[in-house]
Design an enzyme around this catalytic site. Structure first.
Site, PDB file in Angstrom:
ATOM      1  N   HIS A   9       0.606  -1.651  -0.396  1.00 49.07           N
ATOM      2  CA  HIS A   9       0.284   0.313   0.057  1.00 49.07           C
ATOM      3  C   HIS A   9       1.120   1.276  -0.120  1.00 49.07           C
ATOM      4  CE1 HIS A   9       0.627   0.711   4.122  1.00 49.07           C
ATOM      5  NE2 HIS A   9       0.966  -0.623   4.213  1.00 49.07           N
ATOM      6  N   ARG A  60      -5.957   1.389   3.904  1.00 47.78           N
ATOM      7  CA  ARG A  60      -4.911   1.619   3.564  1.00 47.78           C
ATOM      8  C   ARG A  60      -5.109   0.963   1.873  1.00 47.78           C
ATOM      9  NH1 ARG A  60      -3.081  -0.332   8.033  1.00 47.78           N
ATOM     10  NH2 ARG A  60      -1.583  -1.960   8.445  1.00 47.78           N
ATOM     11  N   GLU A  87      -1.432  -6.969   7.685  1.00 46.54           N
ATOM     12  CA  GLU A  87      -0.332  -6.311   7.768  1.00 46.54           C
ATOM     13  C   GLU A  87      -0.306  -7.754   9.347  1.00 46.54           C
ATOM     14  OE1 GLU A  87       2.839  -6.187   8.321  1.00 46.54           O
ATOM     15  OE2 GLU A  87       3.153  -4.162   7.875  1.00 46.54           O
ATOM     16  N   HIS A 182       0.602  -5.697   2.368  1.00 41.40           N
ATOM     17  CA  HIS A 182       0.985  -4.879   3.110  1.00 41.40           C
ATOM     18  C   HIS A 182       2.669  -5.096   3.508  1.00 41.40           C
ATOM     19  CE1 HIS A 182      -2.348  -3.037   5.147  1.00 41.40           C
ATOM     20  NE2 HIS A 182      -2.598  -3.963   4.402  1.00 41.40           N
TER      21      HIS A 182
END
Length: 248
Positions: A9, A60, A87, A182
């Site tokens: 991202h 995100r 993440e 991520h």
């Protein structure tokens, strides 16, 4: 030829503030949205045409994917979201400044929490307001599936079933697949694809919003992998990721 496009991202609000983010759902900065859009423009210019997209539950990553697809004029593509692409959970240090945490606990300890393969940060309580258990989007997950802290090893372990059973099997139907996620979840995929050791992967950094291309033959044997874009700028971004704990 088959192609897998990986994209971390764009810059998030907490990236800009140098905070441990983990599963906390923060948005992109204006710069992060621009990064993502530019990644999409580059993919379009170079002729890439993904057919299926995967992303995490965190905005995100979702919004980075949206910006990429908008820039490519491919907003119509199918998208599947999974928490397994989220993440790494930073547990009780989520929301803390990385440099300040290093001053408090020492550079060596924070380096272990950030970069080691199997050392977990301090865990959250299950009912802490930062716990995924308190977030409606994870309501169907069992308590045992809820990560209250994770090492990179843990992140890879919960990612791999989805990567192998869903993402890679989608190549039975598609030639080009894109995953927007991520830094740590993508490192799990890279470790698997490149056969990297535990030591090699902890030293490997993925820059924000830079397409990372993997090319395979028809038997899904890896032929080539490379970051798309200006290589000097990509190196600068990778160094910036590696040095986050020293930033104020």
């Amino acid at each position: 030829m088959k192609q897998l496009i990986l994209i971390r991202h764009g810059e998030s609000e907490w990236n800009k503030l140098n905070l441990f983010t983990g599963w906390t759902d923060v948005d992109l900065t204006e710069f992060g949205r621009k990064e993502a859009y530019e990644a999409g423009k580059l993919l379009k210019k170079e002729g890439y045409k993904p057919e299926m997209c995967y992303t995490s539950y965190l905005k995100r990553a979702v919004r980075t994917l949206n910006q990429v697809l908008e820039a490519m004029d491919m907003d119509y593509l199918p998208v599947e979201k999974s928490w397994r692409l989220n993440e790494k959970s930073y547990g009780a240090i989520q929301g803390l400044n990385k440099a300040e945490t290093a001053k408090k606990y020492g550079d060596e300890q924070v380096l272990l929490w950030r970069r080691s393969f199997d050392v977990q940060p301090p865990a959250l309580d299950l009912h802490d307001e930062r716990s995924p258990r308190m977030d409606a989007r994870y309501a169907e997950m069992s308590d045992s599936e809820i990560p209250l802290t994770e090492s990179l090893k843990d992140t890879i372990a919960r990612l791999m079933p989805y990567y192998k059973d869903v993402i890679m099997k989608s190549f039975d139907r598609y030639n080009t697949v894109m995953v927007v996620a991520h830094g740590n979840s993508l490192r799990g995929i890279v470790k698997e694809l490149r056969g990297m050791s535990n030591d090699e992967i902890i030293k490997f950094n993925i820059p924000t919003a830079v397409p990372y291309i993997f090319e395979f033959d028809d038997q899904m044997k890896l032929q080539k992998e490379f970051f798309l874009g200006d290589q000097d700028e990509i190196r600068r971004k990778m160094e910036s990721v590696a040095n986050q704990a020293s930033k104020k």
